[in-house]
Scaffold this motif. Sequence first.
Motif, PDB file in Angstrom:
ATOM      1  N   ASN A  15     -31.401  15.955 -31.017  1.00 16.75           N
ATOM      2  CA  ASN A  15     -32.252  17.003 -30.458  1.00 16.75           C
ATOM      3  C   ASN A  15     -33.626  16.415 -30.143  1.00 16.75           C
ATOM      4  OD1 ASN A  15     -33.272  19.423 -29.558  1.00 16.75           O
ATOM      5  ND2 ASN A  15     -33.210  20.440 -31.540  1.00 16.75           N
ATOM      6  N   ASN A  16     -33.778  15.950 -28.919  1.00 14.66           N
ATOM      7  CA  ASN A  16     -35.014  15.314 -28.485  1.00 14.66           C
ATOM      8  C   ASN A  16     -35.206  15.568 -26.996  1.00 14.66           C
ATOM      9  OD1 ASN A  16     -33.555  13.052 -27.017  1.00 14.66           O
ATOM     10  ND2 ASN A  16     -32.813  12.757 -29.113  1.00 14.66           N
ATOM     11  N   ALA A  17     -36.227  14.958 -26.419  1.00 14.96           N
ATOM     12  CA  ALA A  17     -36.556  15.233 -25.012  1.00 14.96           C
ATOM     13  C   ALA A  17     -36.247  14.059 -24.092  1.00 14.96           C
ATOM     14  CB  ALA A  17     -38.036  15.615 -24.896  1.00 14.96           C
ATOM     15  N   PHE A  18     -35.452  13.099 -24.553  1.00 13.49           N
ATOM     16  CA  PHE A  18     -35.163  11.941 -23.705  1.00 13.49           C
ATOM     17  C   PHE A  18     -34.440  12.343 -22.421  1.00 13.49           C
ATOM     18  CE2 PHE A  18     -35.737   9.273 -27.587  1.00 13.49           C
ATOM     19  CZ  PHE A  18     -36.656   8.380 -27.046  1.00 13.49           C
ATOM     20  N   ASP A  19     -33.452  13.222 -22.521  1.00 10.09           N
ATOM     21  CA  ASP A  19     -32.671  13.597 -21.335  1.00 10.09           C
ATOM     22  C   ASP A  19     -33.526  14.309 -20.291  1.00 10.09           C
ATOM     23  OD1 ASP A  19     -30.424  12.481 -22.409  1.00 10.09           O
ATOM     24  OD2 ASP A  19     -29.532  14.362 -23.070  1.00 10.09           O
ATOM     25  N   ILE A  20     -34.347  15.240 -20.727  1.00 10.00           N
ATOM     26  CA  ILE A  20     -35.147  15.982 -19.759  1.00 10.00           C
ATOM     27  C   ILE A  20     -36.247  15.108 -19.172  1.00 10.00           C
ATOM     28  CG2 ILE A  20     -36.838  16.980 -21.378  1.00 10.00           C
ATOM     29  CD1 ILE A  20     -36.506  19.610 -19.715  1.00 10.00           C
ATOM     30  N   LEU A  21     -36.779  14.177 -19.952  1.00  6.12           N
ATOM     31  CA  LEU A  21     -37.773  13.243 -19.412  1.00  6.12           C
ATOM     32  C   LEU A  21     -37.157  12.351 -18.349  1.00  6.12           C
ATOM     33  CD1 LEU A  21     -39.925  12.059 -22.467  1.00  6.12           C
ATOM     34  CD2 LEU A  21     -40.674  13.401 -20.504  1.00  6.12           C
ATOM     35  N   ARG A  22     -35.959  11.870 -18.589  1.00  5.69           N
ATOM     36  CA  ARG A  22     -35.289  11.032 -17.588  1.00  5.69           C
ATOM     37  C   ARG A  22     -34.979  11.827 -16.326  1.00  5.69           C
ATOM     38  NH1 ARG A  22     -30.385   8.051 -20.426  1.00  5.69           N
ATOM     39  NH2 ARG A  22     -30.097  10.138 -21.293  1.00  5.69           N
ATOM     40  N   PHE A  23     -34.620  13.094 -16.496  1.00  3.69           N
ATOM     41  CA  PHE A  23     -34.380  13.956 -15.334  1.00  3.69           C
ATOM     42  C   PHE A  23     -35.658  14.103 -14.515  1.00  3.69           C
ATOM     43  CE2 PHE A  23     -34.080  17.947 -13.062  1.00  3.69           C
ATOM     44  CZ  PHE A  23     -32.767  17.980 -12.619  1.00  3.69           C
ATOM     45  N   ILE A  24     -36.774  14.322 -15.186  1.00  2.00           N
ATOM     46  CA  ILE A  24     -38.062  14.472 -14.496  1.00  2.00           C
ATOM     47  C   ILE A  24     -38.447  13.168 -13.795  1.00  2.00           C
ATOM     48  CG2 ILE A  24     -40.542  14.815 -14.859  1.00  2.00           C
ATOM     49  CD1 ILE A  24     -39.765  16.740 -17.160  1.00  2.00           C
ATOM     50  N   LEU A  25     -38.266  12.048 -14.475  1.00  2.00           N
ATOM     51  CA  LEU A  25     -38.612  10.752 -13.879  1.00  2.00           C
ATOM     52  C   LEU A  25     -37.763  10.474 -12.640  1.00  2.00           C
ATOM     53  CD1 LEU A  25     -39.008   8.608 -17.124  1.00  2.00           C
ATOM     54  CD2 LEU A  25     -40.846   9.426 -15.635  1.00  2.00           C
ATOM     55  N   ALA A 289     -43.616   9.325 -27.709  1.00  2.00           N
ATOM     56  CA  ALA A 289     -44.106  10.385 -28.594  1.00  2.00           C
ATOM     57  C   ALA A 289     -43.634  11.755 -28.130  1.00  2.00           C
ATOM     58  CB  ALA A 289     -45.636  10.341 -28.654  1.00  2.00           C
ATOM     59  N   VAL A 290     -43.658  11.983 -26.822  1.00  2.00           N
ATOM     60  CA  VAL A 290     -43.173  13.251 -26.277  1.00  2.00           C
ATOM     61  C   VAL A 290     -41.663  13.358 -26.470  1.00  2.00           C
ATOM     62  CG1 VAL A 290     -42.844  14.589 -24.155  1.00  2.00           C
ATOM     63  CG2 VAL A 290     -45.048  13.495 -24.608  1.00  2.00           C
ATOM     64  N   ALA A 291     -40.946  12.262 -26.220  1.00  2.00           N
ATOM     65  CA  ALA A 291     -39.481  12.291 -26.311  1.00  2.00           C
ATOM     66  C   ALA A 291     -38.994  12.573 -27.728  1.00  2.00           C
ATOM     67  CB  ALA A 291     -38.905  10.967 -25.811  1.00  2.00           C
ATOM     68  N   GLN A 295     -38.167  19.036 -28.784  1.00  2.00           N
ATOM     69  CA  GLN A 295     -36.746  19.360 -28.886  1.00  2.00           C
ATOM     70  C   GLN A 295     -36.303  20.050 -27.607  1.00  2.00           C
ATOM     71  OE1 GLN A 295     -36.413  21.672 -32.502  1.00  2.00           O
ATOM     72  NE2 GLN A 295     -36.408  19.844 -33.792  1.00  2.00           N
ATOM     73  N   ALA A 296     -35.436  19.380 -26.873  1.00  2.00           N
ATOM     74  CA  ALA A 296     -34.960  19.927 -25.597  1.00  2.00           C
ATOM     75  C   ALA A 296     -33.495  19.559 -25.389  1.00  2.00           C
ATOM     76  CB  ALA A 296     -35.824  19.398 -24.443  1.00  2.00           C
ATOM     77  N   SER A 297     -32.715  19.713 -26.437  1.00  4.91           N
ATOM     78  CA  SER A 297     -31.304  19.344 -26.347  1.00  4.91           C
ATOM     79  C   SER A 297     -30.496  20.293 -25.471  1.00  4.91           C
ATOM     80  CB  SER A 297     -30.687  19.292 -27.745  1.00  4.91           C
ATOM     81  OG  SER A 297     -30.781  20.558 -28.366  1.00  4.91           O
ATOM     82  N   TRP A 298     -31.084  21.435 -25.108  1.00  4.13           N
ATOM     83  CA  TRP A 298     -30.362  22.415 -24.298  1.00  4.13           C
ATOM     84  C   TRP A 298     -29.877  21.837 -22.970  1.00  4.13           C
ATOM     85  CZ3 TRP A 298     -32.592  23.028 -19.573  1.00  4.13           C
ATOM     86  CH2 TRP A 298     -33.948  22.692 -19.455  1.00  4.13           C
TER      87      TRP A 298
END
Length: 363
Positions: A15-25, A289-291, A295-298
């Motif tokens: 449960n982290n923000a790696f996926d959504i950060l990669r989507f944004i990038l 740090a953001v990733a 929590q953005a596992s959704w």
Amino acid sequence: MERLRTFGEVYDNRNNAFDILRFILASMVIYSHSYPLLYGTAHGGDILERITGFQVSFGSLAVCGFMVISGFLITQSYFCSHTLKRYVVSRCLRVLPAFAASLLLTAFLIGPWLSGMDWNAYLFSGGAENPGKFVLLNLSFNVFGYSWGVQDVFAANPFPGSANGSMWTLKHEIAMYLLLPLCAYFLFFQRRYFALFFGMVFLGLAWLNVYDAQNFSPQGRLWWVLKEYNSFIKLASFFWLGAIGYIFRDKIIHSWRLVLLAVLVLIFANSLHLVKYAMFICLPYLLLAVAVGCQASWIRKYGDFSYGIYIYAFPVQQTLIALFKTELTVGTFCLSAFVVTVACAAISWHVLEKPALNLKNRF
């Protein structure tokens, strides 16, 4: 006073923000490429380029961010893999199927559709721009040569001669996939501070590379290595700093105040025309740090579309321009390219990438 926590204490690998950060990038790359693809290289570039005085674009920022995140996650993958064979198989299954699909679709679907050549001439004539060579040379990550275009496809576009301008980064990432286990095997298992040493070496070379590029012509570079491998040095530095983030996750303090400080340093460095130097320190900490702190596992329930967006976007954008150039503005171009590319990425994930990844359980 609340005790400061480390990355390792904050990080939840489920449960982290790696996926959504990669989507944004990946989406940032679509936006940044829209200007040169629609108007040619003489145009002023995206908004970030103009704000920073052409020091950095959203596209270059996204690529560097991808390398940081990749460094963290690939290092995690390596240390969590039971064997080197499983690590290598996992990397191949993640990278190759979708990349091969992108190359084949460009060469044998989009190419014949948009080319002015007859079928036989298209398939069998030409040197490096032959569709078969385009696929093979790029699928081997340019070890045997380069092929950026496919015959006369996109020749009339404002940015001619390139069928997929995003794939140049993949060979550098693959090189880091190979370098990581070598260094880990010989050094990190004994003393992990060797990883920090390598990071400092890469960082020093990267800073020297920036200085060299700003003060000397390509022919007058200080060192041969900076002239020949400047892109690799830059991307490898971000990858390795991301790897250090994972290796020292139990030591690096997670603080939103430090995130704010990193943003302020980048803004201040921009005013001094030093943002390229500051990015090597501030961007890795900010992103990681953001990733790990959010929590953005959704987003995972829909799939991991970021890689597909990255490798399909460029040919999609070139195709849209070839078909509708006179009717497009930057806004309509970005929106239409984003919608089509995400659709391609979603299909690729569910039909090709996810089933391919499931095969790693057999190894």
